[in-house]
Scaffold this motif. Structure first.
Motif, PDB file in Angstrom:
ATOM      1  N   ASP A  34     -33.825  21.413  31.047  1.00 27.94           N
ATOM      2  CA  ASP A  34     -35.213  21.007  31.259  1.00 27.94           C
ATOM      3  C   ASP A  34     -35.778  20.402  29.975  1.00 27.94           C
ATOM      4  O   ASP A  34     -36.565  19.467  30.012  1.00 27.94           O
ATOM      5  CB  ASP A  34     -36.056  22.222  31.656  1.00 27.94           C
ATOM      6  N   TYR A  35     -35.363  20.973  28.854  1.00 30.42           N
ATOM      7  CA  TYR A  35     -35.821  20.487  27.547  1.00 30.42           C
ATOM      8  C   TYR A  35     -34.622  20.374  26.635  1.00 30.42           C
ATOM      9  O   TYR A  35     -33.638  21.111  26.802  1.00 30.42           O
ATOM     10  CB  TYR A  35     -36.853  21.449  26.942  1.00 30.42           C
ATOM     11  N   GLY A  36     -34.698  19.444  25.695  1.00 33.51           N
ATOM     12  CA  GLY A  36     -33.558  19.298  24.816  1.00 33.51           C
ATOM     13  C   GLY A  36     -33.919  18.746  23.453  1.00 33.51           C
ATOM     14  O   GLY A  36     -34.971  18.127  23.268  1.00 33.51           O
ATOM     15  N   ILE A  37     -33.025  19.022  22.501  1.00 39.31           N
ATOM     16  CA  ILE A  37     -33.120  18.408  21.172  1.00 39.31           C
ATOM     17  C   ILE A  37     -31.746  17.818  20.881  1.00 39.31           C
ATOM     18  O   ILE A  37     -30.736  18.546  20.902  1.00 39.31           O
ATOM     19  CB  ILE A  37     -33.484  19.454  20.093  1.00 39.31           C
ATOM     20  N   VAL A  38     -31.696  16.508  20.668  1.00 38.78           N
ATOM     21  CA  VAL A  38     -30.436  15.853  20.304  1.00 38.78           C
ATOM     22  C   VAL A  38     -30.378  15.798  18.780  1.00 38.78           C
ATOM     23  O   VAL A  38     -30.970  14.921  18.153  1.00 38.78           O
ATOM     24  CB  VAL A  38     -30.341  14.437  20.898  1.00 38.78           C
ATOM     25  N   ASP A  39     -29.732  16.801  18.204  1.00 43.24           N
ATOM     26  CA  ASP A  39     -29.671  16.858  16.747  1.00 43.24           C
ATOM     27  C   ASP A  39     -28.626  17.883  16.326  1.00 43.24           C
ATOM     28  O   ASP A  39     -28.079  18.616  17.169  1.00 43.24           O
ATOM     29  CB  ASP A  39     -31.057  17.254  16.196  1.00 43.24           C
ATOM     30  N   ASP A  40     -28.388  17.922  15.020  1.00 39.84           N
ATOM     31  CA  ASP A  40     -27.418  18.848  14.449  1.00 39.84           C
ATOM     32  C   ASP A  40     -27.977  20.272  14.509  1.00 39.84           C
ATOM     33  O   ASP A  40     -29.063  20.533  13.989  1.00 39.84           O
ATOM     34  CB  ASP A  40     -27.151  18.435  12.994  1.00 39.84           C
ATOM     35  N   LEU A  41     -27.215  21.159  15.113  1.00 36.35           N
ATOM     36  CA  LEU A  41     -27.699  22.540  15.240  1.00 36.35           C
ATOM     37  C   LEU A  41     -27.899  23.195  13.882  1.00 36.35           C
ATOM     38  O   LEU A  41     -28.739  24.084  13.724  1.00 36.35           O
ATOM     39  CB  LEU A  41     -26.755  23.365  16.125  1.00 36.35           C
ATOM     40  N   PHE A  42     -27.117  22.749  12.887  1.00 31.22           N
ATOM     41  CA  PHE A  42     -27.232  23.366  11.561  1.00 31.22           C
ATOM     42  C   PHE A  42     -28.549  22.991  10.868  1.00 31.22           C
ATOM     43  O   PHE A  42     -28.959  23.626   9.909  1.00 31.22           O
ATOM     44  CB  PHE A  42     -26.024  23.004  10.692  1.00 31.22           C
ATOM     45  N   ASP A  43     -29.217  21.945  11.358  1.00 36.15           N
ATOM     46  CA  ASP A  43     -30.556  21.621  10.872  1.00 36.15           C
ATOM     47  C   ASP A  43     -31.627  22.289  11.724  1.00 36.15           C
ATOM     48  O   ASP A  43     -32.611  22.808  11.215  1.00 36.15           O
ATOM     49  CB  ASP A  43     -30.788  20.095  10.890  1.00 36.15           C
ATOM     50  N   VAL A  44     -31.409  22.261  13.038  1.00 33.87           N
ATOM     51  CA  VAL A  44     -32.468  22.723  13.957  1.00 33.87           C
ATOM     52  C   VAL A  44     -32.579  24.248  13.978  1.00 33.87           C
ATOM     53  O   VAL A  44     -33.682  24.797  13.941  1.00 33.87           O
ATOM     54  CB  VAL A  44     -32.213  22.196  15.392  1.00 33.87           C
ATOM     55  N   VAL A  45     -31.422  24.935  14.032  1.00 37.21           N
ATOM     56  CA  VAL A  45     -31.469  26.390  14.217  1.00 37.21           C
ATOM     57  C   VAL A  45     -32.193  27.104  13.071  1.00 37.21           C
ATOM     58  O   VAL A  45     -33.086  27.921  13.326  1.00 37.21           O
ATOM     59  CB  VAL A  45     -30.051  26.955  14.480  1.00 37.21           C
ATOM     60  N   PRO A  46     -31.861  26.814  11.794  1.00 36.68           N
ATOM     61  CA  PRO A  46     -32.599  27.504  10.728  1.00 36.68           C
ATOM     62  C   PRO A  46     -34.103  27.196  10.764  1.00 36.68           C
ATOM     63  O   PRO A  46     -34.920  28.085  10.533  1.00 36.68           O
ATOM     64  CB  PRO A  46     -31.968  26.952   9.441  1.00 36.68           C
ATOM     65  N   ALA A  47     -34.443  25.947  11.098  1.00 36.50           N
ATOM     66  CA  ALA A  47     -35.864  25.581  11.156  1.00 36.50           C
ATOM     67  C   ALA A  47     -36.555  26.352  12.284  1.00 36.50           C
ATOM     68  O   ALA A  47     -37.702  26.809  12.128  1.00 36.50           O
ATOM     69  CB  ALA A  47     -36.007  24.072  11.380  1.00 36.50           C
ATOM     70  N   LEU A  48     -35.845  26.526  13.381  1.00 40.28           N
ATOM     71  CA  LEU A  48     -36.415  27.247  14.523  1.00 40.28           C
ATOM     72  C   LEU A  48     -36.589  28.726  14.175  1.00 40.28           C
ATOM     73  O   LEU A  48     -37.611  29.344  14.504  1.00 40.28           O
ATOM     74  CB  LEU A  48     -35.482  27.076  15.733  1.00 40.28           C
ATOM     75  N   THR A  49     -35.604  29.287  13.483  1.00 41.59           N
ATOM     76  CA  THR A  49     -35.683  30.692  13.071  1.00 41.59           C
ATOM     77  C   THR A  49     -36.928  30.899  12.210  1.00 41.59           C
ATOM     78  O   THR A  49     -37.679  31.857  12.382  1.00 41.59           O
ATOM     79  CB  THR A  49     -34.420  31.103  12.278  1.00 41.59           C
ATOM     80  N   GLU A  50     -37.126  29.959  11.308  1.00 38.11           N
ATOM     81  CA  GLU A  50     -38.272  30.051  10.402  1.00 38.11           C
ATOM     82  C   GLU A  50     -39.593  30.082  11.177  1.00 38.11           C
ATOM     83  O   GLU A  50     -40.510  30.829  10.828  1.00 38.11           O
ATOM     84  CB  GLU A  50     -38.250  28.854   9.456  1.00 38.11           C
ATOM     85  N   GLU A  51     -39.659  29.300  12.237  1.00 36.19           N
ATOM     86  CA  GLU A  51     -40.890  29.237  13.049  1.00 36.19           C
ATOM     87  C   GLU A  51     -41.224  30.593  13.667  1.00 36.19           C
ATOM     88  O   GLU A  51     -42.365  30.863  13.993  1.00 36.19           O
ATOM     89  CB  GLU A  51     -40.719  28.223  14.191  1.00 36.19           C
ATOM     90  N   PHE A  52     -40.209  31.413  13.865  1.00 33.85           N
ATOM     91  CA  PHE A  52     -40.445  32.693  14.540  1.00 33.85           C
ATOM     92  C   PHE A  52     -40.548  33.857  13.550  1.00 33.85           C
ATOM     93  O   PHE A  52     -40.769  34.988  13.953  1.00 33.85           O
ATOM     94  CB  PHE A  52     -39.324  32.970  15.553  1.00 33.85           C
ATOM     95  N   GLU A  53     -40.303  33.568  12.256  1.00 34.05           N
ATOM     96  CA  GLU A  53     -40.326  34.680  11.291  1.00 34.05           C
ATOM     97  C   GLU A  53     -41.721  34.916  10.745  1.00 34.05           C
ATOM     98  O   GLU A  53     -42.541  34.024  10.725  1.00 34.05           O
ATOM     99  CB  GLU A  53     -39.326  34.406  10.164  1.00 34.05           C
TER     100      GLU A  53
END
Ligand SMILES: Cc1cc2nc3c(=O)[nH]c(=O)nc-3n(C[C@H](O)[C@H](O)[C@H](O)COP(=O)(O)OP(=O)(O)OC[C@H]3O[C@@H](n4cnc5c(N)ncnc54)[C@H](O)[C@@H]3O)c2cc1C
Ligand SMILES: Nc1ncnc2c1ncn2[C@@H]1O[C@H](COP(=O)(O)O)[C@@H](O)[C@H]1O
Lengths: 261, 317
Positions: free
Chosen positions: B298-317
């Motif tokens: 339904d939703y997606g991000i076309v990008d390197d997971l090694f960039d997106v995942v840490p940034a996403l983690t930060e958003e939730f910390e």
């Protein structure tokens, strides 16, 4: 004891690719040993390490380009390789499982193996059929999707686990000679050592035309008539921008839905 | 020779959903050829199954009352005998683990062309079967030369047949050659349960081969922790021993239906999708825009997971 392992080279498409007629344009393809065959080779090599006097032979229906891939299997411990090919095979839009089975059966008849290991499926065409078709062609017993194998060569029985759907395994005893199609995860495939890679260069790799094996291919019953990128039925919404931006948008979306709050 | 024979599937006392899908696919073919639709019900409680399979569009149900559970040697013999008796133009079977354990052998023995994993079929001058190539990145049509064919159909592609039918039930006698039964099912085993049941989780953060190394799994665990989510995975992660078996989502793993399923570095192979397509909201993070996972996300991000995942983690910390 002799074990024949059928191995195939598979093509993987790049992230961005173009279709040229009935196949993906060569420029966007990378070739590798089929993942399932990598596990099958490992299983055969491990049986060889556990028993005396085991010869492991690989068989491939494929063009000369595939030899590099076949050497990977030799570098991991297979003893010899056989490759079958000719111009008629090269011209076909697709080679069906029955044709592969007939060619591989002709190789098996020359080699006379006690056990044949194939992969469950080839990653690119994924017919999932060649191993069982080969068994029928040879008049061997078989088992599909094997994720555990216990071989009792003296009793002439392979006790296997067949991986069914939904976390259920079927325990089956199969009379030898048999063809087993090997599932990923059955073992831990090794990496080829430098020494193995060097030795592989001098291991025998014989090439045969179907006619040499006494196989008359005849007309192909299956032909590929179109190939395209499937039309996406989904309407995926993409978050765009830098990783920080997309991560922040996604986090906001998730938090609105009550995730992580 | 215009009839269709569909081979149904059951396991451990239950008909499997694909059996009703086979009726729909079989009816579609039989309508195109102008023939009848025959079902084969082999082994187990065949009468009970036949009753449940009597849906609209079925002409005749042939029961082979031999043995309890699936045995491919019995199936091969029974299907061959039915083929000789009925003389169908097309035989269809499920593209399941058991379907693929007998269909290629049947095709070989009856000298029928075999096409597996069909997602669509049309009959014009002859049969044409649509299926995927290159790990789901492309789709193609395979034309079958000659009269007959055996086709296995992908589960979940055709709707299950409904309505009450008025099929004739035929108790079909097969002289099974016991000497040709050279495999014996000795039992079943279920994959052990661990400490977490991923099928109960509301939010799953699921990791695939895109994570590359075992030590990188920590990135996914940190994200899941920060979000209050549970970690699951695709098959290669479990094959590699990086996560326990009960974390695997898919055909041979668990079926999950969380509110949110986040697929990270997962291509979306059919066997994976089979286990998670019922999720409420599917989000994919993958650097390959042609990955099949985006067809169902339904939703997606076309990008390197090694960039997106840490940034996403930060958003939730
Ligand atoms: C009988 C049978 C049963 C099976 N059962 C299951 C099952 O239960 N569950 C299951 O999952 N599979 C199952 N499989 C295997 C299935 O066919 C696939 O091989 C598997 O799902 C692939 O896993 P994957 O998506 O993690 O890996 P891949 O297909 O290798 O995909 C990896 C993805 O990661 C992406 N990627 C790579 N690097 C990055 C990066 N840096 N950033 C972002 N993305 C990246 C790539 O673009 C690619 O799309 C089964 C197969 C068979 C034959
Ligand atoms: N061209 C080939 N040459 C040798 N073996 C093959 C070939 N194609 C398929 N196989 C074997 O059959 C298995 C299943 O392939 P398939 O039926 O194409 O999905 C593979 O894992 C191989 O072991």
């Amino acid at each position: 004891m002799k074990i024949l392992v059928t191995v195939t080279e598979v093509a993987e498409a790049d992230d961005e690719f173009e279709i040229d007629g009935l196949s993906i344009d060569e420029r966007y393809l990378t070739y590798d040993l089929n993942e399932w065959d990598n596990y099958a080779v490992e299983e055969a090599v491990q049986i060889g390490e556990e028993h005396d006097d085991v010869e492991v032979v690989t068989a491939t229906v494929g063009p000369e380009r595939a030899e590099e891939t076949i050497r990977q299997a030799l570098a991991k411990g297979a003893d010899r390789a056989v490759r079958v090919w000719d111009d008629q095979l090269a011209d076909a839009t697709m080679i069906d499982a029955a044709t592969k089975a007939r060619l591989l059966a002709a190789v098996a008849e020359e080699e006379d193996p006690d056990l044949v290991l194939a992969g469950v499926q080839s990653n690119d065409v994924a017919f999932g059929a060649t191993g069982v078709a080969l068994a029928a062609e040879l008049g061997f017993e078989w088992a599909a999707v094997v994720n555990q194998l216990d071989l009792d060569a003296d009793a002439g029985v392979a006790s296997v686990h067949r991986e069914l759907e939904g976390g259920v395994e079927e325990l089956t005893d199969v009379e030898l000679p048999a063809v087993l199609t090997i599932q990923t995860g059955i073992n831990e495939p090794r990496y080829a050592s430098l020494r193995g890679i060097r030795q592989a260069q001098s291991k025998p790799l014989d090439v045969h035309a179907p006619a040499d094996l006494g196989v008359d291919l005849g007309e192909s019953t299956l032909s590929l008539t179109s190939l395209e990128e499937p039309e996406t039925e989904s309407n995926v919404t993409l978050f765009e921008g830098s990783a920080e931006e997309t991560a922040s948008e996604l986090a906001e979306f998730l938090k609105e839905r009550g995730v992580g709050v | 020779m215009s009839d269709v024979l569909a081979v149904t599937e059951h396991r451990r006392g239950e008909l499997r959903d694909v059996s009703h899908e086979l009726i729909t696919a079989g009816r579609q073919l039989a309508d195109a050829t102008g023939g009848d639709l025959h079902l084969a019900v082999i082994s187990g409680n065949v009468e009970e199954y036949a009753e449940k399979l009597d849906r609209r569009g079925v002409t005749e149900i042939h029961t082979v009352d031999y043995g309890e559970e699936f045995n491919h040697d019995v199936y091969v013999q029974a299907i061959e005998a039915l083929y000789d008796a009925i003389g169908p133009q097309y035989v269809i079977a499920p593209n399941t683990v058991n379907g693929l354990d007998y269909a290629p052998a049947v095709a070989q023995r009856l000298d029928l062309p075999l096409v597996t994993d069909a997602v669509d079929m049309t009959v014009d001058d002859g049969l044409s079967v649509t299926r995927e190539f290159y790990a789901g990145k492309t789709e193609g049509d395979v034309d079958v030369a000659g009269e007959g064919a055996l086709v296995t159909i992908r589960p979940g592609e055709w709707p299950g047949a409904e309505g009450v039918g008025d099929a004739v039930v035929d108790a079909f006698d097969v002289e099974v050659d016991e000497g040709a039964v050279r495999s014996t099912v000795t039992g079943y085993q279920e994959v052990g349960a661990g400490d977490v049941d991923i099928s109960e989780a509301e939010v799953l953060v699921s990791v695939g081969r895109g994570i590359e190394e075992e030590e990188n799994i920590a990135l996914i665990e940190e994200l899941a922790d920060a979000m209050g989510a549970t970690v699951s995975s695709s098959r290669p992660i479990v094959d590699n021993g990086w996560l326990p078996q009960d974390r695997q989502v898919g055909q041979s793993g668990k079926k999950v239906t969380p509110d949110v399923y986040i697929a990270i570095g997962i291509s979306g192979a059919v066997q994976h999708v089979a286990g998670m397509k019922g999720s409420d909201t599917i989000i994919a993070i993958n650097n390959d825009p042609s990955a099949p996972i985006f067809d169902i996300a339904d939703y997606g991000i076309v990008d390197d997971l090694f960039d997106v995942v840490p940034a996403l983690t930060e958003e939730f910390e």
